[in-house]
Design a protein around this motif. Structure first.
Motif, mmCIF file in Angstrom:
data_model
loop_
_atom_site.group_PDB
_atom_site.id
_atom_site.type_symbol
_atom_site.label_atom_id
_atom_site.label_comp_id
_atom_site.label_asym_id
_atom_site.label_seq_id
_atom_site.Cartn_x
_atom_site.Cartn_y
_atom_site.Cartn_z
ATOM 1 N N LEU A 78 0.836 -1.205 0.000
ATOM 2 C CA LEU A 78 0.000 0.000 0.000
ATOM 3 C C LEU A 78 0.870 1.255 0.000
ATOM 4 N N LYS A 79 1.915 1.248 0.810
ATOM 5 C CA LYS A 79 2.826 2.400 0.862
ATOM 6 C C LYS A 79 3.466 2.644 -0.503
ATOM 7 N N GLU A 80 3.847 1.562 -1.161
ATOM 8 C CA GLU A 80 4.442 1.677 -2.503
ATOM 9 C C GLU A 80 3.439 2.294 -3.483
ATOM 10 N N GLN A 81 2.172 1.863 -3.424
ATOM 11 C CA GLN A 81 1.135 2.414 -4.300
ATOM 12 C C GLN A 81 0.930 3.913 -4.026
ATOM 13 N N VAL A 82 0.925 4.287 -2.744
ATOM 14 C CA VAL A 82 0.753 5.698 -2.373
ATOM 15 C C VAL A 82 1.922 6.523 -2.906
ATOM 16 N N GLU A 83 3.136 5.991 -2.799
ATOM 17 C CA GLU A 83 4.315 6.704 -3.325
ATOM 18 C C GLU A 83 4.211 6.889 -4.839
ATOM 19 N N ILE A 84 3.719 5.860 -5.536
ATOM 20 C CA ILE A 84 3.547 5.959 -6.996
ATOM 21 C C ILE A 84 2.521 7.041 -7.333
ATOM 22 N N LEU A 85 1.404 7.062 -6.593
ATOM 23 C CA LEU A 85 0.377 8.090 -6.823
ATOM 24 C C LEU A 85 0.923 9.486 -6.545
ATOM 25 N N MET A 86 1.739 9.594 -5.499
ATOM 26 C CA MET A 86 2.332 10.902 -5.174
ATOM 27 C C MET A 86 3.272 11.359 -6.271
ATOM 28 N N GLN A 87 4.060 10.423 -6.807
ATOM 29 C CA GLN A 87 4.980 10.777 -7.895
ATOM 30 C C GLN A 87 4.203 11.260 -9.112
ATOM 31 N N GLY A 88 3.086 10.589 -9.413
ATOM 32 C CA GLY A 88 2.257 10.988 -10.551
ATOM 33 C C GLY A 88 1.699 12.378 -10.373
ATOM 34 N N LYS A 121 -2.275 15.164 1.708
ATOM 35 C CA LYS A 121 -3.306 14.137 1.523
ATOM 36 C C LYS A 121 -3.222 13.607 0.092
ATOM 37 N N VAL A 122 -3.254 12.279 -0.025
ATOM 38 C CA VAL A 122 -3.138 11.623 -1.327
ATOM 39 C C VAL A 122 -4.532 11.220 -1.805
ATOM 40 N N HIS A 123 -4.853 11.578 -3.038
ATOM 41 C CA HIS A 123 -6.120 11.170 -3.634
ATOM 42 C C HIS A 123 -5.912 9.798 -4.270
ATOM 43 N N LEU A 124 -6.598 8.810 -3.724
ATOM 44 C CA LEU A 124 -6.392 7.430 -4.157
ATOM 45 C C LEU A 124 -7.207 7.087 -5.388
ATOM 46 N N THR A 161 -2.077 9.930 3.956
ATOM 47 C CA THR A 161 -0.861 10.644 3.572
ATOM 48 C C THR A 161 0.261 9.618 3.589
ATOM 49 N N LEU A 162 1.377 9.955 2.996
ATOM 50 C CA LEU A 162 2.513 9.035 3.041
ATOM 51 C C LEU A 162 2.921 8.820 4.497
ATOM 52 N N GLN A 163 2.855 9.869 5.307
ATOM 53 C CA GLN A 163 3.239 9.754 6.714
ATOM 54 C C GLN A 163 2.290 8.835 7.481
ATOM 55 N N SER A 164 0.971 8.945 7.248
ATOM 56 C CA SER A 164 0.029 8.101 7.984
ATOM 57 C C SER A 164 0.209 6.625 7.614
ATOM 58 N N ILE A 165 0.482 6.327 6.341
ATOM 59 C CA ILE A 165 0.701 4.937 5.925
ATOM 60 C C ILE A 165 2.037 4.427 6.480
ATOM 61 N N THR A 166 3.054 5.284 6.491
ATOM 62 C CA THR A 166 4.348 4.914 7.077
ATOM 63 C C THR A 166 4.189 4.623 8.566
ATOM 64 N N ASN A 167 3.417 5.469 9.277
ATOM 65 C CA ASN A 167 3.173 5.239 10.705
ATOM 66 C C ASN A 167 2.465 3.915 10.936
ATOM 67 N N ILE A 180 2.959 7.229 17.696
ATOM 68 C CA ILE A 180 2.144 7.985 16.746
ATOM 69 C C ILE A 180 1.551 9.157 17.505
ATOM 70 N N THR A 181 1.707 10.359 16.953
ATOM 71 C CA THR A 181 1.204 11.550 17.617
ATOM 72 C C THR A 181 -0.028 12.082 16.892
ATOM 73 N N GLU A 182 -0.581 13.147 17.408
ATOM 74 C CA GLU A 182 -1.794 13.813 16.906
ATOM 75 C C GLU A 182 -2.155 13.482 15.458
ATOM 76 N N GLY A 183 -3.423 13.348 15.196
ATOM 77 C CA GLY A 183 -3.879 13.154 13.830
ATOM 78 C C GLY A 183 -5.044 12.192 13.758
ATOM 79 N N SER A 184 -5.632 12.119 12.562
ATOM 80 C CA SER A 184 -6.812 11.272 12.387
ATOM 81 C C SER A 184 -6.470 9.785 12.465
ATOM 82 N N LEU A 185 -5.232 9.385 12.102
ATOM 83 C CA LEU A 185 -4.809 7.993 12.254
ATOM 84 C C LEU A 185 -4.788 7.622 13.737
ATOM 85 N N LEU A 186 -4.211 8.487 14.560
ATOM 86 C CA LEU A 186 -4.158 8.250 16.006
ATOM 87 C C LEU A 186 -5.564 8.112 16.586
ATOM 88 N N ASP A 187 -6.445 8.999 16.210
ATOM 89 C CA ASP A 187 -7.830 8.959 16.716
ATOM 90 C C ASP A 187 -8.503 7.636 16.349
#
Length: 194
Positions: A78-88, A121-124, A161-167, A180-187
């Motif tokens: 999934l992280k790899e796919q997100v990185e590819i989308l970010m590069q695009g 934020k990455v649009h999937l 985001t790349l950071q949320s998937i990395t976390n 993991i600190t503040e954010g919607s992933l933490l919640d």
């Protein structure tokens, strides 16, 4: 003071323990122990013998090792796919003509306010969104108090985001654990453990 602990914001600390002798009762498959502690408000603990707080929680879960290894592989994909989308999307934004960028006031961002690429934020696309839902449904099933009642996710419960998937990937790293600190992933994670 040497034993003091503090958390300026809301955070969760994840550690893994792979016991050599201790095993959960009546289990034949190999399991590992997820140890977690989180706070829902800032805290400073200076004396552990008199500390009492309604905003600090801790606990543990026995989780099958094979499922964690499988999930970690899926999260890496999934992280790899997100990185590819970010590069695009990055190549699209950098391919705009310079004159257009100079004329557009809305696209000017001062360097101090510019968000880090990993926090954007990455649009999937449809394929990546399905991969994400499957991975997050698995996370939800592993962390739920009653896994059998955990239904698959129909939408992604936090900003991807790349950071949320990395976390999330780091969270299931048996050798290191993570904070993991503040954010919607933490919640979302806290809502599963609470």
């Amino acid at each position: 003071e040497t034993r003091a602990a503090s958390a300026l914001d809301k955070e969760i600390n994840i550690q893994w323990y792979i016991p050599s002798v201790a095993k959960p009762p009546n289990d034949t498959e190999t399991k590992v122990l997820l140890l977690y502690a989180y706070n829902t408000n800032p805290v400073k603990i200076s004396n552990i013998t008199i500390f009492s707080s309604v905003s600090v929680f801790s606990g543990h879960l026995w989780i099958p090792l094979a499922r964690i290894i499988s999930l970690r592989e899926k999260l890496a994909d999934l992280k790899e796919q997100v990185e590819i989308l970010m590069q695009g999307s990055k190549s699209f934004s950098t391919s705009l003509p310079t004159s257009f960028l100079e004329r557009s006031e809305t696209l000017k961002i001062s360097p101090s306010n510019k968000p880090k690429m990993s926090d954007v934020k990455v649009h999937l696309d449809e394929k990546t969104e399905e991969i994400a839902k499957r991975c997050l449904s698995e996370v939800k099933a592993l962390l739920s108090v009653v896994p059998a009642l955990s239904s698959p996710l129909t939408e992604i419960p936090f900003d991807v985001t790349l950071q949320s998937i990395t976390n999330l990937e780091d969270m299931f790293d048996l050798t290191n654990g993570c904070i993991i600190t503040e954010g919607s992933l933490l919640d979302w994670i806290i809502s599963l453990l609470h």
